[in-house]
Design a protein around this motif. Structure first.
Motif, PDB file in Angstrom:
ATOM      1  N   TYR A   1       0.796  -0.965   0.156  1.00  0.00           N
ATOM      2  CA  TYR A   1       0.248  -0.142  -0.020  1.00  0.00           C
ATOM      3  C   TYR A   1       0.713   0.845   0.097  1.00  0.00           C
ATOM      4  O   TYR A   1       0.622   2.255  -0.570  1.00  0.00           O
TER       5      TYR A   1
ATOM      6  N   ARG B   1      -6.325  -2.155  -8.109  1.00  0.00           N
ATOM      7  CA  ARG B   1      -5.614  -1.447  -9.549  1.00  0.00           C
ATOM      8  C   ARG B   1      -6.031  -0.093  -8.972  1.00  0.00           C
ATOM      9  O   ARG B   1      -6.581   0.833  -8.942  1.00  0.00           O
ATOM     10  N   ILE B   2      -4.725   0.402 -10.291  1.00  0.00           N
ATOM     11  CA  ILE B   2      -4.582   2.362 -10.775  1.00  0.00           C
ATOM     12  C   ILE B   2      -5.239   2.787 -11.423  1.00  0.00           C
ATOM     13  O   ILE B   2      -4.861   2.164 -12.596  1.00  0.00           O
TER      14      ILE B   2
ATOM     15  N   LYS C   1      -7.406   4.654  -6.622  1.00  0.00           N
ATOM     16  CA  LYS C   1      -6.979   3.323  -6.225  1.00  0.00           C
ATOM     17  C   LYS C   1      -8.068   2.124  -6.606  1.00  0.00           C
ATOM     18  O   LYS C   1      -9.492   3.225  -5.651  1.00  0.00           O
TER      19      LYS C   1
ATOM     20  N   VAL D   1       0.812   6.655  -7.151  1.00  0.00           N
ATOM     21  CA  VAL D   1      -0.731   7.151  -7.272  1.00  0.00           C
ATOM     22  C   VAL D   1      -0.128   8.795  -6.710  1.00  0.00           C
ATOM     23  O   VAL D   1      -1.050   9.748  -7.674  1.00  0.00           O
TER      24      VAL D   1
ATOM     25  N   GLU E   1       1.826   1.879  -3.792  1.00  0.00           N
ATOM     26  CA  GLU E   1       0.437   2.208  -4.277  1.00  0.00           C
ATOM     27  C   GLU E   1       0.289   3.393  -4.082  1.00  0.00           C
ATOM     28  O   GLU E   1      -0.628   4.231  -4.912  1.00  0.00           O
TER      29      GLU E   1
END
Ligand code: ATP
Ligand code: MG
Length: 402
Positions: free
Chosen positions: A20, A49-50, A45, A27, A23
């Motif tokens: 996380y 998935r982004i 997110k 982002v 991710e």
């Protein structure tokens, strides 16, 4: 036709809590890169998935180009999102998608193959993914008689993701790979105006490391234009790394002292040792965890194994040399690909080349070098102190995402 992008990233090493963090950093970096584009975007997110959703008109090429500067992205999939208006309508949408995204390919190459890969992120959709695959496959075969199905090694993977809307995508545009900047600490890059050091900065940043930089300037022997070239190079590196804090050190007096008091065949090595010492001091003050240089074994006299050992000896922080085993041509290729080459080859003088000896030592003996450095003992501490106190800081490349 495309309204979103699905962002693919390599998942190796990003398990558990790291995932996380990875991710979230990704982002943040994507949002930061997209600020440079026209148009408004929502980056979010969703179920692991982004996605990048366009909220306004946008320039497709420009957006892809910016996404390709974000380390951590392995692939960029342009997505067409359609409303869920029943399966008959979905069939029509899928045919129209294939026409627009692959029409030319299907028309020009005989026997193109495809596979439909449906995923139901929304489980209340009335058909199972297997049924969606089979039905849509049939509809596409009817619409494009030259197509055939190949479930093992298709030319086109048509992905259908059933969410609030239905997402269609099949193209994967390569991203730069690596890890998002900010997930790997910070390093201090010794940035000269040459080809190598910007590439070294790029490579370490690609592993998630934020980059600060130091440049040793020797006016009047090196000109304002030479300094501007380094600022420009920092700006080019900053497209990938976010803003670079560039520290500029006035190095002339130190170089002149070395020139005056030390054997000329050892000038470069002794000068490089002072560069490393000063860079390390700034690095420690700014929370950098290591130094980064563009050195490569054997490239010049100051980069033989013996010379590197002599340069390395003055540092306590790790020195990262990502080009160490690369040939010049390999380095040039990366410089060209990442866009620093054209600037690097502008013909401005470098402080290393000005005081260079005709026959520099290639196998320096460290204890001899240390002994000759003693010649500087009266002046050097004061000179280093002054260099640090008169340091100039330029923030290159806008505001930061980390
Ligand atoms: P580059 O192409 O990066 O200039 P180079 O082949 O010219 O490298 P050297 O001049 O020996 O090699 O420098 C080796 C490394 O030392 C560079 O890659 C860079 O990291 C650092 N360096 C050299 N000169 C400077 C400078 N004036 N300011 C900051 N760092 C420097
Ligand atoms: Mg150089």
């Amino acid at each position: 036709m495309f309204t979103s992008f699905l962002i693919k990233y390599a998942e190796i090493g990003v398990k558990g809590n790291n995932r996380y963090l990875f991710e979230d950093a990704l982002v943040r970096q994507i949002r930061h890169a997209l600020k440079r584009c026209d148009g408004m975007f929502k980056v979010h997110k969703n179920q692991g998935r982004i996605y990048v959703d366009a909220l306004s008109e946008f320039d497709f090429e420009e957006t892809v180009e910016q996404l390709q500067t974000v380390f951590g992205i392995s692939g960029i999939c342009p997505v067409m999102a359609v409303e869920d208006q029943g399966f008959t309508r979905l069939g029509q949408d899928v045919v129209s998608y294939m026409e627009k995204a692959h029409g030319e390919q299907i028309g020009s190459e005989q026997g193109m193959s495809f596979k439909v890969v449906a995923r139901r992120a929304r489980k209340n959709y009335p058909m199972h993914s297997g049924e969606i695959n089979a039905e849509l496959g049939g509809i596409l075969l009817d619409a494009f008689p030259s197509l055939r199905v190949d479930v093992h090694n298709p030319d086109i993977y048509l992905n259908i993701e059933v969410r609030e809307k239905i997402y269609l995508y099949s193209r994967i545009i390569p991203g730069p790979g690596g890890m998002p900047v900010g997930t790997g600490g910070k390093g201090m890059l010794l940035l000269s105006g040459g080809i190598d050091s910007p590439v070294a900065g790029y490579m370490i940043a690609k592993r998630g490391v934020k980059i600060d930089a130091v440049y040793f300037h020797a006016p009047p022997y090196t000109s304002e234009r030479a300094k501007q070239k380094v600022v420009d190079l920092a700006g080019l590196v900053a497209r990938y790394t976010g803003p670079v804090y560039l520290h500029i050190i006035q190095f002339t007096d130190i170089q002149l002292a070395i020139y005056e008091k030390c054997p000329h065949d050892e000038l470069t090595i002794i000068m490089r040792r002072y560069m490393m010492r000063i860079a390390e001091q700034i690095a420690k003050e700014t929370d950098c965890l290591g130094l980064i240089t563009g050195e490569s074994i054997g490239q010049v006299a100051s980069q033989t194994m013996q010379s590197l050992a002599a340069t390395n000896e003055v540092c306590t922080l790790p020195v990262y040399r990502p080009l160490i085993g690369m040939d010049k041509q390999e380095i040039v290729e990366i410089a060209e690909r990442t866009g620093t080459y054209e600037t690097s080859i502008l013909p401005y003088e470098d402080c290393c080349t000005i005081f260079v000896a005709k026959h520099p030592v290639t196998k320096p003996n460290i204890s001899v070098i240390r002994k000759h450095e003693q010649n500087l003992s009266d002046v050097i501490d004061g000179l280093v102190q002054t260099a640090l106190e008169t340091k100039e800081l330029i923030v290159v490349g806008g505001d930061s995402a980390v």
